[in-house]
Design a protein around this motif. Structure first.
Motif, PDB file in Angstrom:
ATOM      1  N   MET B  35     -70.510  48.475  -0.410  1.00 25.84           N
ATOM      2  CA  MET B  35     -70.686  47.030  -0.471  1.00 25.84           C
ATOM      3  C   MET B  35     -69.562  46.367  -1.256  1.00 25.84           C
ATOM      4  O   MET B  35     -69.154  45.251  -0.947  1.00 25.84           O
ATOM      5  CB  MET B  35     -72.037  46.689  -1.099  1.00 25.84           C
ATOM      6  N   ALA B  36     -69.079  47.065  -2.261  1.00 22.89           N
ATOM      7  CA  ALA B  36     -68.039  46.448  -3.094  1.00 22.89           C
ATOM      8  C   ALA B  36     -66.656  46.570  -2.453  1.00 22.89           C
ATOM      9  O   ALA B  36     -65.839  45.649  -2.553  1.00 22.89           O
ATOM     10  CB  ALA B  36     -68.041  47.081  -4.480  1.00 22.89           C
ATOM     11  N   ASN B  37     -66.398  47.693  -1.792  1.00 22.80           N
ATOM     12  CA  ASN B  37     -65.025  47.933  -1.325  1.00 22.80           C
ATOM     13  C   ASN B  37     -64.884  48.088   0.173  1.00 22.80           C
ATOM     14  O   ASN B  37     -63.760  48.223   0.655  1.00 22.80           O
ATOM     15  CB  ASN B  37     -64.476  49.213  -1.952  1.00 22.80           C
ATOM     16  N   GLY B  38     -65.977  48.127   0.905  1.00 21.41           N
ATOM     17  CA  GLY B  38     -65.857  48.372   2.331  1.00 21.41           C
ATOM     18  C   GLY B  38     -65.757  49.853   2.631  1.00 21.41           C
ATOM     19  O   GLY B  38     -65.562  50.678   1.729  1.00 21.41           O
ATOM     20  N   ALA B  40     -63.550  51.713   4.564  1.00 21.63           N
ATOM     21  CA  ALA B  40     -62.262  52.416   4.527  1.00 21.63           C
ATOM     22  C   ALA B  40     -61.764  52.614   3.098  1.00 21.63           C
ATOM     23  O   ALA B  40     -61.189  53.649   2.780  1.00 21.63           O
ATOM     24  CB  ALA B  40     -61.231  51.658   5.353  1.00 21.63           C
ATOM     25  N   SER B  41     -61.991  51.631   2.268  1.00 21.95           N
ATOM     26  CA  SER B  41     -61.423  51.707   0.918  1.00 21.95           C
ATOM     27  C   SER B  41     -62.302  52.460  -0.071  1.00 21.95           C
ATOM     28  O   SER B  41     -61.960  52.539  -1.244  1.00 21.95           O
ATOM     29  CB  SER B  41     -61.175  50.297   0.373  1.00 21.95           C
ATOM     30  N   ARG B 119     -72.272  41.871   5.936  1.00 29.57           N
ATOM     31  CA  ARG B 119     -70.830  41.884   6.150  1.00 29.57           C
ATOM     32  C   ARG B 119     -70.352  43.289   6.480  1.00 29.57           C
ATOM     33  O   ARG B 119     -69.512  43.509   7.342  1.00 29.57           O
ATOM     34  CB  ARG B 119     -70.088  41.357   4.934  1.00 29.57           C
ATOM     35  N   VAL B 121     -72.070  45.785   7.860  1.00 24.39           N
ATOM     36  CA  VAL B 121     -72.481  46.189   9.205  1.00 24.39           C
ATOM     37  C   VAL B 121     -71.603  45.502  10.249  1.00 24.39           C
ATOM     38  O   VAL B 121     -71.149  46.120  11.209  1.00 24.39           O
ATOM     39  CB  VAL B 121     -73.960  45.843   9.448  1.00 24.39           C
ATOM     40  N   LEU B 122     -71.359  44.234  10.016  1.00 21.98           N
ATOM     41  CA  LEU B 122     -70.506  43.468  10.914  1.00 21.98           C
ATOM     42  C   LEU B 122     -69.111  44.067  10.955  1.00 21.98           C
ATOM     43  O   LEU B 122     -68.540  44.292  12.025  1.00 21.98           O
ATOM     44  CB  LEU B 122     -70.427  42.037  10.377  1.00 21.98           C
ATOM     45  N   ALA B 123     -68.581  44.350   9.793  1.00 25.10           N
ATOM     46  CA  ALA B 123     -67.203  44.835   9.712  1.00 25.10           C
ATOM     47  C   ALA B 123     -67.041  46.176  10.403  1.00 25.10           C
ATOM     48  O   ALA B 123     -66.011  46.447  11.010  1.00 25.10           O
ATOM     49  CB  ALA B 123     -66.768  44.937   8.253  1.00 25.10           C
ATOM     50  N   ARG B 127     -66.928  50.857  14.556  1.00 23.52           N
ATOM     51  CA  ARG B 127     -66.957  52.282  14.245  1.00 23.52           C
ATOM     52  C   ARG B 127     -68.368  52.841  14.347  1.00 23.52           C
ATOM     53  O   ARG B 127     -68.562  53.999  14.652  1.00 23.52           O
ATOM     54  CB  ARG B 127     -66.423  52.486  12.821  1.00 23.52           C
TER      55      ARG B 127
END
Lengths: 214, 214
Positions: B35-38, B40-41, B119, B121-123, B127
């Motif tokens: 949640m904080a970094n997404g 990939a990061s 956000r 889930v959307l992002a 994938r």
DNA sequence: TATTTTGGAGAATATCAAGTTTCCTAATGT
DNA sequence: ACATTAGGAAACTTGATATTCTCCAAAATA
């Protein structure tokens, strides 16, 4: 003699096209790739290949992948501004006017491209906060402001009763696009068709004006 | 003697906690990081560290990063279902009922956590399309259905005039949350406060019922 | 023809993170 | 004590991929 310098071709092989043009081709290709695969999964090789350009050229014109991303999205931010001709609106009654605005707004924000770019900006807003800010300001706030202006004028003319046109504009936008937009963003539905958009605009305008009490 | 097997401790060092518990701690930590970094990061090292667990243990309980992601999000999908007690609603008039539903809906969907997960889930819906589908079904469709049911009942009782309660429910949801939710997702505003949510619910209910014609 | 400049293809390098493995210490039964 | 299992710290392997660099062909001028 210096006067000639601009027309006289220099010594070696000439550029196939001006850099600006190549940059544009690259930005287009990059946007397509980013929109299809997201930022992380898009490789510079793929962008170069799609643009029909070598990585050498790519890196001559673009410093980094991050810059490429920002440039490719920023290029299109302006095209998301909703602007409906006030002269035309002036001819319509309030319901037709709102319907007109919503229809235009829907066409704009529910297009496949727009949805893809919004998802992209949303997804990468952590990595590119300034891009998110630009997008918000240029696309969302600007459009919102235009709608607010119309609602305010109508209220001042006595055609509407509104405490806060600013908030009302936000509600109107949400009514019109949230549901279909989110379904599409989540890949649960395709972008709505033109006639679906039109029907929704009509229904929204009516609901917004008359409510649904018997 | 076999009866004893379940209580008798085996030979070596005992587990600090049952695996299920550790799995839960890991899922919590992972969700916070994602949640904080997404996606990939976020690194597996970071998840392990936050969970207070070694990577060895992490990989003993979780096969891959992708599985961890799905598990950590799926764990919370259920908590996004809006369900308002129909007995209470039955006591309220139509306007208070809608206001109540919207208030609850806003509290749910405009909480910082919810916004962050949406956000995410959307992002990552490219994938993890099946995660997006699960989320859509369990959180969005289910909530939507509950709202539609209420609107339908009210219409059948003659308290509302609606062509299509299903579409109307979508509009109502959009009015209530789209604007603040998107601003927060883009990092342009914090999540709304409780009183902002309440005020918005009131305004939405009134607009939905009465419209804004003079 | 010799000289220059552009640009393509793609090899080389560097970095980073997922997933494995090694080594070591802790905790427990026998 | 000793055998045995759990688990942490960190080294290691491997696979991607962003970015750079080399080599070469093309296209122009002198």
């Amino acid at each position: 003699m210096n006067v000639m310098d601009s027309t006289r071709r220099p010594r070696g092989r000439p550029q196939a096209r001006p850099d600006a043009e190549t940059r544009h081709v690259i930005a287009e290709a990059a946007r397509a790739e980013f929109m299809a695969n997201g930022y992380a999964s898009t490789g510079m090789d793929a962008v170069a290949k799609r643009a029909g350009v070598s990585k050498k050229t790519l890196y001559r014109l673009v410093p980094t992948k991050a810059a490429l991303f920002k440039a490719s999205v920023a290029d299109r931010i302006d095209s998301f501004l909703l602007a409906v001709d006030p002269d035309i609106l002036a001819l319509l009654d309030i319901e037709a006017g709102i319907e007109r605005i919503l229809h235009e707004f829907g066409r704009l924000t529910l297009a496949v491209d727009t949805i893809a770019i919004q998802r992209l900006v949303l997804a990468e807003s952590d990595r590119f906060p300034d891009l998110a800010t630009d997008f918000y300001a240029a696309a969302i706030v600007a459009t919102h402001t235009n709608m607010t202006r119309y609602l305010t004028r109508m209220r001042d003319e006595g055609a509407l009763v509104l405490d806060d046109p600013h908030v009302a504009a936000g509600m109107l936008r949400g009514m019109m696009i949230m549901e279909p937009q989110r379904a599409a963003m989540l890949g649960q539905r395709g972008a709505p068709t033109e006639s679906e958009i039109a029907a929704r605009a009509t229904a929204c305008a009516r609901l917004f004006l008359h409510g649904c009490r018997p």
